[in-house]
Design a protein around this motif. Structure first.
Motif, mmCIF file in Angstrom:
data_model
loop_
_atom_site.group_PDB
_atom_site.id
_atom_site.type_symbol
_atom_site.label_atom_id
_atom_site.label_comp_id
_atom_site.label_asym_id
_atom_site.label_seq_id
_atom_site.Cartn_x
_atom_site.Cartn_y
_atom_site.Cartn_z
ATOM 1 N N LYS A 133 0.853 -1.181 0.014
ATOM 2 C CA LYS A 133 -0.224 0.035 0.130
ATOM 3 C C LYS A 133 0.932 1.401 0.092
ATOM 4 O O LYS A 133 1.924 1.415 0.884
ATOM 5 N N VAL A 134 0.559 2.213 -0.816
ATOM 6 C CA VAL A 134 1.400 3.331 -1.096
ATOM 7 C C VAL A 134 0.966 4.536 -0.257
ATOM 8 O O VAL A 134 -0.467 4.697 -0.471
ATOM 9 N N ASN A 135 1.688 5.195 0.544
ATOM 10 C CA ASN A 135 1.091 6.233 1.655
ATOM 11 C C ASN A 135 1.209 7.381 0.758
ATOM 12 O O ASN A 135 2.223 8.049 0.399
ATOM 13 N N ILE A 136 -0.009 7.795 0.221
ATOM 14 C CA ILE A 136 -0.231 9.238 -0.141
ATOM 15 C C ILE A 136 -1.536 9.987 0.118
ATOM 16 O O ILE A 136 -2.178 9.553 0.604
ATOM 17 N N SER A 137 -1.278 11.410 0.218
ATOM 18 C CA SER A 137 -2.307 12.240 0.594
ATOM 19 C C SER A 137 -3.220 12.665 -0.579
ATOM 20 O O SER A 137 -3.172 13.620 -1.013
ATOM 21 N N ALA A 138 -4.062 11.577 -0.861
ATOM 22 C CA ALA A 138 -5.067 11.648 -1.884
ATOM 23 C C ALA A 138 -6.207 10.675 -1.561
ATOM 24 O O ALA A 138 -6.161 9.612 -0.909
ATOM 25 N N VAL A 187 -7.720 8.423 -2.783
ATOM 26 C CA VAL A 187 -7.482 7.274 -3.787
ATOM 27 C C VAL A 187 -6.678 6.221 -2.751
ATOM 28 O O VAL A 187 -5.757 6.497 -2.192
ATOM 29 N N THR A 188 -6.915 4.959 -3.031
ATOM 30 C CA THR A 188 -6.095 3.795 -2.507
ATOM 31 C C THR A 188 -5.215 3.328 -3.545
ATOM 32 O O THR A 188 -5.793 2.761 -4.592
ATOM 33 N N MET A 189 -3.651 3.127 -3.117
ATOM 34 C CA MET A 189 -2.938 2.508 -4.480
ATOM 35 C C MET A 189 -2.143 1.739 -3.929
ATOM 36 O O MET A 189 -1.717 1.673 -2.478
ATOM 37 N N TYR A 190 -2.020 0.669 -4.633
ATOM 38 C CA TYR A 190 -1.242 -0.351 -4.345
ATOM 39 C C TYR A 190 -0.063 -0.763 -5.533
ATOM 40 O O TYR A 190 -0.478 -0.575 -6.622
ATOM 41 N N ILE A 191 1.145 -1.270 -5.109
ATOM 42 C CA ILE A 191 2.197 -1.551 -6.033
ATOM 43 C C ILE A 191 2.354 -3.113 -6.019
ATOM 44 O O ILE A 191 2.498 -3.482 -4.809
ATOM 45 N N ASP A 192 2.292 -3.755 -6.950
ATOM 46 C CA ASP A 192 2.408 -5.206 -6.956
ATOM 47 C C ASP A 192 3.270 -5.631 -7.998
ATOM 48 O O ASP A 192 3.283 -5.230 -9.065
ATOM 49 N N TYR A 193 3.764 -7.069 -7.704
ATOM 50 C CA TYR A 193 4.653 -7.736 -8.888
ATOM 51 C C TYR A 193 3.944 -8.413 -9.704
ATOM 52 O O TYR A 193 4.334 -9.122 -10.399
ATOM 53 N N ALA A 194 2.621 -8.794 -9.456
ATOM 54 C CA ALA A 194 1.696 -9.681 -10.137
ATOM 55 C C ALA A 194 2.177 -9.664 -11.476
ATOM 56 O O ALA A 194 1.875 -8.542 -12.178
ATOM 57 N N HIS A 195 2.686 -10.846 -11.965
ATOM 58 C CA HIS A 195 2.928 -10.813 -13.639
ATOM 59 C C HIS A 195 2.457 -11.940 -14.126
ATOM 60 O O HIS A 195 3.091 -12.576 -15.259
#
Length: 492
Positions: free
Chosen positions: A339-344, A346-354
């Motif tokens: 989970k990326v901590n941002i002041s926005a 929206v909820t954002m995730y970075i994932d390696y799924a490939h």
């Protein structure tokens, strides 16, 4: 090291010329050769080391190990001929570095998805328990406060032995290793004496290399079968009871296995699972009783990963009660549904799924918290398994809006890559954008307050491979900048 003593580990060999009394190092890369070095000619897929033996001699090699007769001045350089330089290298490297894996507790993790997370969790738990651990994975070797980058998830046999010796020399007790199917197929793990081996799962991937799922599975089984037959030694398998391939792996070795699961009966089973946006809880049923577990990791797939790590360290001798305490302290693994901590808004995730399976699990893990749209960026790479591309897009279609893009184009045309993916899309709410930076920007642009954005394919990797060169690239940096810019402008 004394050259005669070193070569004594090779039963069959032919020696031309007088051997030097000693050598100071072993190399398979002629550019790294220095004085008094043994150079091993390895036949690779694109490069044949036999073509570089003269360069090695010019750089100071005094022994050449090869599979054929070579024109060498035998008065100054010795030629040792063997049937297989790859197997000879594994034997020589082990002897030269004094069999380092036998002096460590060595844990290997294989499977299609979850290798990086499981190895990272084991490594983190050990360190949080004040035990010394090193981690070798998809990016490199983490040893204490130092980090050494690798080209491959699983290094070659010579590099592995050098690495293991470095770990041992620094007083570290545990070596945790990701084990790739390519590494197993190419004998890169030869000579490593694993104590505990872990299987995560087997899903569609790498069929450009293995051709069939059966061959892919058989290759994975090498990690288990190569544990050997010395039953006086402690060895243990950790197997996912919810994956049918585990039955095959149980059968290829005489050693004890410990199972984990969510669906089927097993030694370590999770029930009563509760998913939240920032944590997961479940009841753990174990050989030592039932425990309530809380962790900061998200999603069903991370329950499997934690179960695998728990069973592995239980096999090593840590109590379940202690492991439950340590799991609560774990931080999410970088780039793995992070989970990326941002002041926005929206909820954002970075994932390696490939892979198709990883993409499905990534989207499913956020479904319980969906308020508005799920925006999913799916990326795949050039010059890699084309068969999985439409399957990846099919699974990505679980999201409300999909952006198809390219992770590492290499030498393949991006338009071709995206055309393969588009064949699997199950709805029309998607856009294909070859340039990954522009694709991430588009994901932010189409987002609205309450949306969930998942940027998949590269995780925390800080580069992009175009042709055969690496260029700086960071999904999280690009996304954070674009997201903050959009929502701060809107707020103003």
């Amino acid at each position: 090291m004394n050259t005669h003593e070193l070569l004594s580990c090779l039963r069959f060999k032919k020696i031309n010329g007088a051997l030097p009394n000693h050598i100071t190092n072993i190399h398979q890369d002629s550019r790294k050769v220095e004085n008094d070095t043994m150079f091993i000619c390895i036949r690779g897929f694109t490069v044949d080391g036999h073509e570089y033996y003269k360069d090695a001699i010019e750089n100071g090699a005094t022994v050449i190990l090869a599979e054929e007769e070579l024109k060498i001045d035998s008065d100054h350089v010795a030629l040792v001929i063997v049937n297989s330089t790859a197997k000879a290298m594994a034997l020589l490297a082990n002897k030269f570095f004094d069999y380092p894996s036998t002096k460590l507790t060595t844990i290997g993790v294989t499977g299609t998805n979850g290798k990086t997370t499981v190895t990272s969790l084991i490594h983190s738990i050990l360190r949080n328990d004040n035990q010394k651990s090193a981690l070798s994975g998809s990016i490199g070797l983490e040893l204490g406060k130092e980090f050494y980058y690798n080209e491959n998830t699983t290094c070659d046999a010579l590099t592995n032995q050098k690495m293991l010796r470095k770990v041992h020399d620094q007083g570290v007790d545990h070596m945790i290793m990701e084990v790739s199917s390519h590494g197993l197929a190419q004998g890169r793990l030869w000579g490593i004496d694993f104590d505990i081996v872990v299987f995560t799962n087997l899903t569609h991937d790498h069929l450009d290399y293995h051709n069939t799922m059966e061959q892919y599975s058989n290759t994975k089984s090498l990690l288990f079968s190569q544990l050997g037959n010395d039953l006086s030694a402690f060895k243990c398998l950790i197997l996912n009871e919810d994956d049918p391939q585990s039955n095959q792996y149980k059968a290829v070795t005489p050693f004890e296995s410990i199972s984990y699961s969510i669906e089927n009966t097993s030694d370590f089973k999770a029930t009563n699972i509760i998913y939240k946006s920032d944590m997961t809880s479940f009841t753990l049923h174990s050989p030592e009783g039932t425990y309530d577990v809380e962790m900061k990791l998200l999603g069903k797939f991370n329950i499997y990963n934690v179960l695998a790590a728990t069973a592995s360290l239980y096999a090593k001798g840590i109590t379940v009660e202690r492991l439950v305490e340590l799991i609560k302290k774990l931080s999410p693994v970088n780039g793995r549904m992070e989970k990326v901590n941002i002041s926005a808004p929206v909820t954002m995730y970075i994932d390696y799924a490939h892979t198709p399976d990883a993409i499905e699990k990534s989207i499913s893990s956020v479904m319980p918290f969906k308020k508005q749209k799920i925006i999913f960026l799916a990326g795949t790479s050039g010059d890699r398994d084309r068969y999985k591309r439409p399957l990846m897009a099919e699974k990505a279609s679980l999201a409300d809006y999909v952006i198809l893009t390219v992770n590492d184009p290499r030498f393949e045309n991006a338009t071709t890559i995206l055309a393969d993916m588009e064949q699997g899309m199950q709805h029309h709410h998607y856009k294909s954008i070859p340039d990954r930076k522009k694709a991430i920007t588009h994901a932010i642009e189409v987002s609205e307050p309450g949306d969930i954005i998942i940027l998949a394919g590269k995780g925390q990797e800080e580069y992009q491979i175009i042709e055969n060169k690496k260029y700086p690239h960071s999904d999280i940096k690009i996304a954070t900048e674009k997201c903050l810019l959009k929502y701060s402008l809107n707020h103003n």
